[in-house]
Write a protein that holds these residues in place. Structure first.
Motif, PDB file in Angstrom:
ATOM      1  N   UNK A 127       0.846  -1.187   0.000  1.00  0.00           N
ATOM      2  CA  UNK A 127       0.000   0.000   0.000  1.00  0.00           C
ATOM      3  C   UNK A 127       0.879   1.234   0.000  1.00  0.00           C
TER       4      UNK A 127
ATOM      5  N   UNK B 285       0.689   5.290   1.212  1.00  0.00           N
ATOM      6  CA  UNK B 285      -0.073   6.194   2.057  1.00  0.00           C
ATOM      7  C   UNK B 285       0.395   7.620   1.838  1.00  0.00           C
TER       8      UNK B 285
ATOM      9  N   UNK C 250      -4.085  12.529   3.903  1.00  0.00           N
ATOM     10  CA  UNK C 250      -5.439  12.824   3.467  1.00  0.00           C
ATOM     11  C   UNK C 250      -6.008  11.882   2.428  1.00  0.00           C
ATOM     12  N   UNK C 251      -5.238  10.868   2.020  1.00  0.00           N
ATOM     13  CA  UNK C 251      -5.732   9.941   0.989  1.00  0.00           C
ATOM     14  C   UNK C 251      -5.864   8.510   1.480  1.00  0.00           C
ATOM     15  N   UNK C 252      -5.582   8.277   2.716  1.00  0.00           N
ATOM     16  CA  UNK C 252      -5.694   6.918   3.217  1.00  0.00           C
ATOM     17  C   UNK C 252      -4.654   6.013   2.595  1.00  0.00           C
ATOM     18  N   UNK C 253      -4.960   4.728   2.528  1.00  0.00           N
ATOM     19  CA  UNK C 253      -4.065   3.742   1.944  1.00  0.00           C
ATOM     20  C   UNK C 253      -4.614   3.310   0.588  1.00  0.00           C
TER      21      UNK C 253
ATOM     22  N   UNK D 271      -3.969   0.625  -2.679  1.00  0.00           N
ATOM     23  CA  UNK D 271      -3.338  -0.649  -2.989  1.00  0.00           C
ATOM     24  C   UNK D 271      -2.524  -0.556  -4.276  1.00  0.00           C
TER      25      UNK D 271
ATOM     26  N   UNK E  77      -4.885  -0.709  -7.335  1.00  0.00           N
ATOM     27  CA  UNK E  77      -5.529   0.469  -7.906  1.00  0.00           C
ATOM     28  C   UNK E  77      -4.555   1.483  -8.496  1.00  0.00           C
TER      29      UNK E  77
ATOM     30  N   UNK F 182       4.785   7.252   1.971  1.00  0.00           N
ATOM     31  CA  UNK F 182       4.996   6.233   3.001  1.00  0.00           C
ATOM     32  C   UNK F 182       4.446   4.926   2.445  1.00  0.00           C
TER      33      UNK F 182
ATOM     34  N   UNK G 237       3.620   0.893   2.847  1.00  0.00           N
ATOM     35  CA  UNK G 237       3.296  -0.126   3.838  1.00  0.00           C
ATOM     36  C   UNK G 237       3.128  -1.485   3.171  1.00  0.00           C
TER      37      UNK G 237
ATOM     38  N   UNK H 277      -8.482   4.160  10.810  1.00  0.00           N
ATOM     39  CA  UNK H 277      -8.929   3.840   9.462  1.00  0.00           C
ATOM     40  C   UNK H 277     -10.019   2.773   9.495  1.00  0.00           C
TER      41      UNK H 277
ATOM     42  N   UNK I 102     -10.229  -7.358  -2.638  1.00  0.00           N
ATOM     43  CA  UNK I 102      -9.327  -6.339  -2.118  1.00  0.00           C
ATOM     44  C   UNK I 102      -9.934  -5.646  -0.918  1.00  0.00           C
TER      45      UNK I 102
ATOM     46  N   UNK J  82      -9.599   1.060   1.956  1.00  0.00           N
ATOM     47  CA  UNK J  82      -9.513   1.880   3.155  1.00  0.00           C
ATOM     48  C   UNK J  82     -10.192   3.231   2.969  1.00  0.00           C
ATOM     49  N   UNK J  83     -10.716   3.752   4.068  1.00  0.00           N
ATOM     50  CA  UNK J  83     -11.145   5.136   4.101  1.00  0.00           C
ATOM     51  C   UNK J  83      -9.940   6.050   4.215  1.00  0.00           C
ATOM     52  N   UNK J  84     -10.182   7.347   4.202  1.00  0.00           N
ATOM     53  CA  UNK J  84      -9.094   8.320   4.228  1.00  0.00           C
ATOM     54  C   UNK J  84      -8.580   8.604   5.635  1.00  0.00           C
ATOM     55  N   UNK J  85      -9.223   8.040   6.629  1.00  0.00           N
ATOM     56  CA  UNK J  85      -8.717   8.146   7.988  1.00  0.00           C
ATOM     57  C   UNK J  85      -9.287   9.315   8.772  1.00  0.00           C
TER      58      UNK J  85
END
Lengths: 115, 118
Positions: A35, A37, A40-43, A45, A59, A88, A90, B90, B105, B108-111
């Motif tokens: 992933x 990171x 503001x965009x989350x994770x 794939x 994605x 970042x 992961x 998250x 798959x 994830x949300x944006x947190x």
């Protein structure tokens, strides 16, 4: 203790260079994931692999490549074609997705800075 | 394809106060739902998971989440927040109908960034 090891923790590269991020797991998991990171965009794939010698694009696979020659290892190469590589990264692993979707176990990440 | 929305980017609560973090998902059937927590510069740790059964799920560190099908929500709660709970949270969703050909798959949300005031 079993877990996922990502190395190095911090990585610096010049623009135009390829760089490979390491991910090793000793959890005996079949599946592994990468992933990215960004704030503001989350994770998101990048690639995932359910079994040795097989992997699928996620994605945002453009500009990245992976290999899965061993069950324990799933290295990610960030190529010069990736337009915004600073992020970042992961790595995660899980038992194979079969009858249900198992939780993912994550490494502590690699922060890549490209200048 | 599934999707997940966390409408709150930042939340600040006082230590000892209750907490609720919102999560809404989009999926045609009941999905697998997860909450993860991330401390700064670290990986993610699983707090709890839901797929079926009791709609109120207990997790680690005193967290719980409630699945509400009618609202497509899976909100995370904690009755009394501790300063050590400050982190990013998250919500994630995976398909409840596993595809035998692959393509399953976790999204994830944006947190939500949680700040705890002492």
């Amino acid at each position: 203790d079993g877990g996922i090891t990502q190395s190095p923790k911090y990585l610096f590269r010049k623009e135009g260079q390829n760089v490979t991020l390491s991910c090793e797991q000793n959890l005996n998991h079949d599946a592994m994931y990468w992933y990215r990171q960004d704030p503001g965009q989350g994770l998101r794939l990048i690639y995932y692999s359910q079994i040795v010698n097989d992997f699928q694009k996620g994605d945002i696979a453009e500009g990245y490549s992976v290999s899965r020659e061993k069950k324990e290892s799933f290295p990610l190469t960030v190529t010069s074609a990736q337009k915004n590589p600073t992020a970042f990264y992961l790595c995660a692993s899980s038992p194979r997705v079969d009858r249900d979707f198992p939780p993912l176990h994550f490494g502590n990440g690699t922060r890549l800075t490209v200048t | 394809a599934q999707s997940v929305t966390q409408p709150d980017i930042h939340i600040t609560v006082s230590e000892g106060a209750s907490l609720e973090l919102r999560c809404n998902y989009s999926y045609g059937a009941t999905p697998y739902l997860f909450w993860y927590v991330q401390s700064p510069g670290q990986g993610l740790q699983l707090l709890l998971k839901y797929f079926s059964g009791d709609t109120l799920v207990q997790g680690i560190k005193g967290f719980e989440a409630e699945f509400k099908r009618s609202q497509s929500s899976f909100n995370l709660r904690k009755p009394s927040v501790h300063w050590s709970d400050a982190a990013e949270y998250f919500c994630a969703v995976a398909p409840g109908l596993i595809l035998t050909g692959g393509g399953n798959k976790l999204t994830f949300g944006t947190g939500t960034q949680l700040k705890v005031e002492l």
